[in-house]
Scaffold this motif. Structure first.
Motif, PDB file in Angstrom:
ATOM      1  N   GLU A  13       9.789  32.545  11.167  1.00 56.62           N
ATOM      2  CA  GLU A  13       9.478  33.346  10.087  1.00 56.62           C
ATOM      3  C   GLU A  13       8.753  32.532   9.388  1.00 56.62           C
ATOM      4  O   GLU A  13       7.966  33.258   8.540  1.00 56.62           O
ATOM      5  N   ARG A  14       7.721  31.854   8.581  1.00 63.23           N
ATOM      6  CA  ARG A  14       7.266  31.077   7.945  1.00 63.23           C
ATOM      7  C   ARG A  14       5.524  31.494   8.481  1.00 63.23           C
ATOM      8  O   ARG A  14       4.843  32.174   7.677  1.00 63.23           O
ATOM      9  N   LEU A  15       5.560  31.405   9.856  1.00 66.23           N
ATOM     10  CA  LEU A  15       4.269  31.734  10.648  1.00 66.23           C
ATOM     11  C   LEU A  15       3.896  33.549  10.997  1.00 66.23           C
ATOM     12  O   LEU A  15       3.145  34.192   9.910  1.00 66.23           O
ATOM     13  N   GLU A  16       5.265  33.877  10.771  1.00 63.79           N
ATOM     14  CA  GLU A  16       5.339  35.306  11.157  1.00 63.79           C
ATOM     15  C   GLU A  16       4.994  36.250   9.399  1.00 63.79           C
ATOM     16  O   GLU A  16       4.288  37.162   9.081  1.00 63.79           O
ATOM     17  N   THR A  17       5.772  35.482   8.522  1.00 65.13           N
ATOM     18  CA  THR A  17       5.209  36.321   6.941  1.00 65.13           C
ATOM     19  C   THR A  17       3.960  35.800   6.702  1.00 65.13           C
ATOM     20  O   THR A  17       2.905  36.971   6.465  1.00 65.13           O
ATOM     21  N   ALA A  18       3.305  34.772   7.247  1.00 64.45           N
ATOM     22  CA  ALA A  18       1.584  34.368   6.742  1.00 64.45           C
ATOM     23  C   ALA A  18       1.162  35.400   7.624  1.00 64.45           C
ATOM     24  O   ALA A  18      -0.182  35.745   7.026  1.00 64.45           O
ATOM     25  N   LEU A  19       1.691  36.253   8.813  1.00 64.28           N
ATOM     26  CA  LEU A  19       0.413  36.307   9.257  1.00 64.28           C
ATOM     27  C   LEU A  19       0.663  38.593   8.340  1.00 64.28           C
ATOM     28  O   LEU A  19      -1.137  38.635   8.200  1.00 64.28           O
ATOM     29  N   THR A  76      -2.637  41.068   2.255  1.00 64.74           N
ATOM     30  CA  THR A  76      -2.945  40.542   0.484  1.00 64.74           C
ATOM     31  C   THR A  76      -4.556  40.133   0.195  1.00 64.74           C
ATOM     32  O   THR A  76      -5.326  39.966   1.730  1.00 64.74           O
ATOM     33  N   ARG A  77      -5.041  39.586  -0.856  1.00 63.48           N
ATOM     34  CA  ARG A  77      -6.277  39.482  -0.401  1.00 63.48           C
ATOM     35  C   ARG A  77      -6.476  37.110  -1.496  1.00 63.48           C
ATOM     36  O   ARG A  77      -7.184  36.912  -1.440  1.00 63.48           O
ATOM     37  N   LEU A  78      -4.986  36.933  -1.022  1.00 63.40           N
ATOM     38  CA  LEU A  78      -3.889  35.535  -1.266  1.00 63.40           C
ATOM     39  C   LEU A  78      -5.845  34.031  -0.218  1.00 63.40           C
ATOM     40  O   LEU A  78      -5.647  35.517   0.614  1.00 63.40           O
ATOM     41  N   THR A  79      -5.805  33.647  -0.431  1.00 63.81           N
ATOM     42  CA  THR A  79      -6.095  32.405   0.030  1.00 63.81           C
ATOM     43  C   THR A  79      -5.844  32.125   1.119  1.00 63.81           C
ATOM     44  O   THR A  79      -4.856  32.477   0.662  1.00 63.81           O
ATOM     45  N   ILE A  80      -6.115  31.618   2.239  1.00 62.40           N
ATOM     46  CA  ILE A  80      -5.439  30.429   3.319  1.00 62.40           C
ATOM     47  C   ILE A  80      -4.874  29.849   2.184  1.00 62.40           C
ATOM     48  O   ILE A  80      -3.790  29.718   3.395  1.00 62.40           O
ATOM     49  N   SER A  81      -5.310  28.858   1.668  1.00 62.10           N
ATOM     50  CA  SER A  81      -4.127  27.713   1.247  1.00 62.10           C
ATOM     51  C   SER A  81      -3.112  28.312   0.044  1.00 62.10           C
ATOM     52  O   SER A  81      -2.246  28.118   0.400  1.00 62.10           O
ATOM     53  N   GLU A  82      -3.273  29.448  -0.713  1.00 66.41           N
ATOM     54  CA  GLU A  82      -2.274  30.741  -1.232  1.00 66.41           C
ATOM     55  C   GLU A  82      -1.260  31.160   0.014  1.00 66.41           C
ATOM     56  O   GLU A  82      -0.089  30.851  -0.478  1.00 66.41           O
ATOM     57  N   VAL A  83      -1.395  31.010   0.888  1.00 66.94           N
ATOM     58  CA  VAL A  83      -0.679  31.990   1.695  1.00 66.94           C
ATOM     59  C   VAL A  83       0.197  31.030   2.529  1.00 66.94           C
ATOM     60  O   VAL A  83       1.199  31.247   2.538  1.00 66.94           O
ATOM     61  N   ARG A  90       0.861  29.076  18.160  1.00 63.61           N
ATOM     62  CA  ARG A  90       1.469  30.332  17.054  1.00 63.61           C
ATOM     63  C   ARG A  90       1.378  31.675  17.895  1.00 63.61           C
ATOM     64  O   ARG A  90       1.725  32.552  18.680  1.00 63.61           O
ATOM     65  N   PHE A  91      -0.261  31.934  17.012  1.00 69.35           N
ATOM     66  CA  PHE A  91      -0.967  33.099  17.333  1.00 69.35           C
ATOM     67  C   PHE A  91      -1.748  33.175  18.295  1.00 69.35           C
ATOM     68  O   PHE A  91      -2.701  34.364  18.539  1.00 69.35           O
ATOM     69  N   ARG A  92      -2.619  32.328  19.003  1.00 66.56           N
ATOM     70  CA  ARG A  92      -3.662  31.884  19.748  1.00 66.56           C
ATOM     71  C   ARG A  92      -5.043  32.010  19.091  1.00 66.56           C
ATOM     72  O   ARG A  92      -6.271  32.875  19.197  1.00 66.56           O
ATOM     73  N   THR A  93      -4.908  31.952  17.117  1.00 66.02           N
ATOM     74  CA  THR A  93      -5.922  32.081  16.643  1.00 66.02           C
ATOM     75  C   THR A  93      -5.963  31.488  15.347  1.00 66.02           C
ATOM     76  O   THR A  93      -5.019  31.152  15.621  1.00 66.02           O
ATOM     77  N   THR A  94      -6.468  31.943  14.095  1.00 67.18           N
ATOM     78  CA  THR A  94      -6.633  30.675  13.111  1.00 67.18           C
ATOM     79  C   THR A  94      -6.625  31.868  11.959  1.00 67.18           C
ATOM     80  O   THR A  94      -6.920  32.712  12.031  1.00 67.18           O
ATOM     81  N   PRO A  95      -5.592  31.645  10.902  1.00 76.86           N
ATOM     82  CA  PRO A  95      -5.954  32.689   9.800  1.00 76.86           C
ATOM     83  C   PRO A  95      -7.483  33.393   9.598  1.00 76.86           C
ATOM     84  O   PRO A  95      -7.550  33.948   8.535  1.00 76.86           O
ATOM     85  N   GLY A  96      -8.278  32.900   9.787  1.00 73.88           N
ATOM     86  CA  GLY A  96      -9.407  32.478   9.410  1.00 73.88           C
ATOM     87  C   GLY A  96      -9.727  34.441  10.204  1.00 73.88           C
ATOM     88  O   GLY A  96     -10.734  34.418   9.301  1.00 73.88           O
ATOM     89  N   ALA A  97      -9.706  34.238  11.166  1.00 71.62           N
ATOM     90  CA  ALA A  97      -9.965  34.985  12.019  1.00 71.62           C
ATOM     91  C   ALA A  97      -9.620  36.280  11.329  1.00 71.62           C
ATOM     92  O   ALA A  97      -9.714  37.826  12.058  1.00 71.62           O
ATOM     93  N   VAL A  98      -8.262  35.817  11.437  1.00 66.65           N
ATOM     94  CA  VAL A  98      -7.413  37.446  11.170  1.00 66.65           C
ATOM     95  C   VAL A  98      -7.473  37.571   9.982  1.00 66.65           C
ATOM     96  O   VAL A  98      -7.698  39.314   9.601  1.00 66.65           O
TER      97      VAL A  98
END
Length: 251
Positions: free
Chosen positions: A203-209, A215-222, A241-249
């Motif tokens: 649930e946390r990772l799906e919400t983070a995605l 949003t314009r939240l930073t990765i650390s804020e997310v 989980r997603f085979r990619t990084t938060p930065g790439a998304v």
């Protein structure tokens, strides 16, 4: 169009309304004297703070009144979209919800006017994500927990989704369900196929995605919003989980 997003600035007063589609509204100004009727003449005093609002079914009509100028963001969802994400959900039969809204849904509604800027594919992807979030709120028994007949477990799922940023211990979740931790863990996995910890992480990772995309939240804020205090650990879980990084998304 699968969704129609609007942002309006309204003078004090209000008046009658009729909503052809299932609609979410988010108030951007505090309205302590807000009054609402839905489908009847019974007027209710329902004070709303900034970023609170309502989810009203298709066909809802009544009167909305407020004593101060109002800025409100709304998103209307086409019936075909709602039925696509949840065939069991009748947009005209949902119970109205007024007051505090799911934080993720609020962010999606506030960003919805910008969805079209990302092109057709992005618009349709985010429209479906928004509709799925609405469906998960209106029908809290998720697809992964279709066999979850026990209201105590559903209550725990609702608590998890509403408190993703909290420290969700097994003892806390079991307490919400009024079960012992060992009984809760067995019952939860039997209903969802996931351990409580696995479910919380998913649930946390799906919400983070969604937050990274809308949003314009930073990765650390997310990461913080979804309960991760350790950003590198968040990145590891996200990539697994997603085979990619938060930065790439985000890029």
């Amino acid at each position: 169009m699968t969704i129609v997003a609007n942002r309006e600035h309204l003078p004090a007063g209000g008046g009658p309304y009729l909503l052809p589609s299932l609609t979410v509204g988010v108030f951007l100004t505090k309205q302590p004297d807000h009054q609402l009727t839905v489908g009847s003449d019974r007027r209710q005093h329902l004070p709303l703070d900034r970023l609170e609002g309502w989810i009203l079914p298709a066909g809802a009509e009544g009167v909305c009144e407020f004593d101060a100028p109002l800025e409100v963001a709304t998103v209307s969802l086409a019936r075909t979209l709602v039925c696509d994400v949840d065939p069991q959900l009748d947009p005209a039969a949902v119970m109205p919800r007024v007051g505090e809204l799911d934080p993720l849904l609020v962010q999606m509604v506030l960003q919805a006017e910008r969805f079209e800027r990302g092109g057709t594919l992005y618009f349709e992807t985010m429209a479906h994500a928004l509709a799925a979030q609405v469906a998960s709120i209106l029908c809290p028994a998720p697809a992964t927990a279709a066999a979850m007949d026990d209201v105590r477990l559903r209550r725990a799922v609702e608590h998890i989704r509403a408190h993703l940023s909290d420290d969700l211990s097994l003892e806390t979740m079991a307490g919400i369900a009024a079960m012992s931790p060992s009984h809760f863990a067995r019952a939860f996995k039997g209903a969802t196929g996931l351990s409580p910890l696995q479910f919380v992480i998913a649930e946390r990772l799906e919400t983070a995605l969604v937050l990274l995309r809308t949003t314009r939240l930073t990765i650390s804020e997310v990461a913080f919003r979804v309960g991760y205090r350790d950003v590198p650990r968040f990145g590891q879980h996200f990539k697994r989980r997603f085979r990619t990084t938060p930065g790439a998304v985000r890029d």
